[in-house]
Design a protein around this motif. Sequence first.
Motif, PDB file in Angstrom:
ATOM      1  N   VAL A  21     -10.213 -17.890 -15.348  1.00  0.00           N
ATOM      2  CA  VAL A  21     -10.012 -16.705 -14.514  1.00  0.00           C
ATOM      3  C   VAL A  21     -10.196 -17.109 -13.054  1.00  0.00           C
ATOM      4  N   PRO A  22      -9.132 -17.093 -12.263  1.00  0.00           N
ATOM      5  CA  PRO A  22      -9.254 -17.480 -10.851  1.00  0.00           C
ATOM      6  C   PRO A  22      -9.764 -16.308 -10.008  1.00  0.00           C
ATOM      7  N   ASP A  23      -9.949 -16.591  -8.729  1.00  0.00           N
ATOM      8  CA  ASP A  23     -10.308 -15.515  -7.791  1.00  0.00           C
ATOM      9  C   ASP A  23      -9.140 -14.522  -7.689  1.00  0.00           C
ATOM     10  N   TRP A  24      -9.475 -13.286  -7.410  1.00  0.00           N
ATOM     11  CA  TRP A  24      -8.431 -12.276  -7.277  1.00  0.00           C
ATOM     12  C   TRP A  24      -8.870 -11.228  -6.266  1.00  0.00           C
ATOM     13  N   GLU A  25      -7.953 -10.390  -5.887  1.00  0.00           N
ATOM     14  CA  GLU A  25      -8.255  -9.361  -4.894  1.00  0.00           C
ATOM     15  C   GLU A  25      -7.509  -8.074  -5.225  1.00  0.00           C
ATOM     16  N   TYR A  26      -7.978  -7.013  -4.663  1.00  0.00           N
ATOM     17  CA  TYR A  26      -7.350  -5.698  -4.845  1.00  0.00           C
ATOM     18  C   TYR A  26      -7.560  -4.901  -3.574  1.00  0.00           C
ATOM     19  N   GLN A  27      -6.834  -3.827  -3.450  1.00  0.00           N
ATOM     20  CA  GLN A  27      -6.947  -2.989  -2.259  1.00  0.00           C
ATOM     21  C   GLN A  27      -7.098  -1.527  -2.646  1.00  0.00           C
ATOM     22  N   LEU A  28      -7.785  -0.813  -1.805  1.00  0.00           N
ATOM     23  CA  LEU A  28      -8.005   0.624  -1.997  1.00  0.00           C
ATOM     24  C   LEU A  28      -7.439   1.375  -0.806  1.00  0.00           C
ATOM     25  N   PRO A  29      -6.749   2.482  -1.033  1.00  0.00           N
ATOM     26  CA  PRO A  29      -6.234   3.268   0.096  1.00  0.00           C
ATOM     27  C   PRO A  29      -7.371   3.943   0.830  1.00  0.00           C
ATOM     28  N   MET A  30      -7.231   4.056   2.116  1.00  0.00           N
ATOM     29  CA  MET A  30      -8.244   4.716   2.946  1.00  0.00           C
ATOM     30  C   MET A  30      -8.074   6.231   2.888  1.00  0.00           C
ATOM     31  N   ALA A  31      -9.047   6.927   3.430  1.00  0.00           N
ATOM     32  CA  ALA A  31      -9.028   8.394   3.371  1.00  0.00           C
ATOM     33  C   ALA A  31      -7.842   8.968   4.124  1.00  0.00           C
ATOM     34  N   THR A  32      -7.497   8.371   5.231  1.00  0.00           N
ATOM     35  CA  THR A  32      -6.350   8.844   6.009  1.00  0.00           C
ATOM     36  C   THR A  32      -5.156   7.940   5.743  1.00  0.00           C
ATOM     37  N   SER A  33      -4.006   8.526   5.599  1.00  0.00           N
ATOM     38  CA  SER A  33      -2.810   7.768   5.261  1.00  0.00           C
ATOM     39  C   SER A  33      -2.393   6.810   6.370  1.00  0.00           C
ATOM     40  N   SER A  34      -2.824   7.080   7.616  1.00  0.00           N
ATOM     41  CA  SER A  34      -2.437   6.218   8.721  1.00  0.00           C
ATOM     42  C   SER A  34      -3.232   4.919   8.756  1.00  0.00           C
ATOM     43  N   SER A  35      -4.392   4.911   8.112  1.00  0.00           N
ATOM     44  CA  SER A  35      -5.227   3.715   8.108  1.00  0.00           C
ATOM     45  C   SER A  35      -4.709   2.702   7.096  1.00  0.00           C
ATOM     46  N   ALA A  36      -4.889   1.440   7.396  1.00  0.00           N
ATOM     47  CA  ALA A  36      -4.473   0.373   6.484  1.00  0.00           C
ATOM     48  C   ALA A  36      -5.416   0.328   5.285  1.00  0.00           C
ATOM     49  N   PRO A  37      -4.910   0.009   4.086  1.00  0.00           N
ATOM     50  CA  PRO A  37      -5.778  -0.062   2.907  1.00  0.00           C
ATOM     51  C   PRO A  37      -6.808  -1.174   3.050  1.00  0.00           C
ATOM     52  N   ARG A  38      -7.939  -0.951   2.453  1.00  0.00           N
ATOM     53  CA  ARG A  38      -9.029  -1.925   2.515  1.00  0.00           C
ATOM     54  C   ARG A  38      -8.873  -2.919   1.379  1.00  0.00           C
TER      55      ARG A  38
END
Length: 426
Positions: A255-272
């Motif tokens: 199992v290698p390293d992996w990443e995911y993203q979460l949407p921010m509260a405001t649609s204008s902000s970039a996902p974290r």
Amino acid sequence: MAIEYEPIKGYYGDESEQEKHLRNDKNRNAADDNIDDGEKRIGKVALRISEPAIVNKDEEGPLIPISNSSRLRHQQQPQHPPPQQAQRLVSLDVFRGLTIVLMILVDDVGGLLPAINHSPWNGLTLADYVMPFFLFIVGVSLGLTYKRVSCKATATRKTILRALKLLILGLFLQGGFFHGVNHLTFGVDISQMRLMGILQRIAIAYLVAAICEIWLKDDDHVTSELTLLRKYRYQWVVALVLTIIYISLLYGLFVPDWEYQLPMATSSSAPRIFSVKCGVRGDTGPACNVVGMIDRKILGIQHLYSKPVFVRTKQCSINSPDYGPLPSDAPSWCQAPFDPEGLLSSVMAIVTCLVGLHYGHIIVHFKDHRDRLRLWLIPSAALLVLGLALDFSGMHINKALYTLSYMCVTAGAAGLLFAGIYVLVG
């Protein structure tokens, strides 16, 4: 009104006339021939009487009124009993009902009593028995449904159609179409919808177990436990192969390293974006297990369950084992999507269904109650002991991963409960 009677064919009017005819007959050999011929005809009449299904319209019994002959002939025709309706197995229905009650209980009360809710990761709670109990019931039912298959191709086609219907229903109910009911927002984003779920897992297990029952059994007559195993040996081979595949992948893949993203509260902000460090092999923790990796690779992380059970672990909730805010030192994987009904974990779910199928075979081939109970209790106890031994040795009981120890313990518990219900209600 005078009643007209039919003459009796092939017989003399009374006994004295017959005796007189025999005394006046000068040729003894001819008389013997007549007697033999008469015995043959009497034998034929006796045969007709013993076979009520054969009715000759031209030969009525002695002194039968012509006006009533047809009505009596109709009365003498055999009354074929209606075909027996398939008797339901009461204990299986009770087991199914109890499982549904258990499901409703843990869904409604689990939020108030976290102790009976699903285990945050390793361990076993009351709610963790619901899914394997349903799969066990499906297996038992398949053993009764397909005990006689007239056309394998037709049965296979119907099985595939039923599985597809269940898959589509699961996608509709659990894919996200009703997740916005409280906010009056219906519909779902196809690019983000959940692909797997409870009904989808049951559909997969049902399809594989039904195909095995239709095609992978011999025509041997079952007279003992050994012949039972011989008749369904290929089904056990399938269960063994699936178990080996699951264990090999779970503990063998890297199992290698992996990443995911979460949407921010405001649609204008970039996902974290969150990064999860793994680089391990054989890990069964929430972050770096092969079950989650396969689902992310094949299904896509955007199609996984967004509220996994491990958010209630101590690392991810200050109110563990209940939901709560993230601790200040929470690891990066706490908010990652994870599907508890994923692809690899469904492999062991199929094995649970095959175990239930074996219990259905016992019902079909053994009619004595003591034999049934003996053949149920022994493997149930063996599975339970094996599962606890595996958990003690390091292969932890885990519902989210559907580990081998979890399959053994829950299938053994299902067998014991089913046997107990059978003793009570039959």
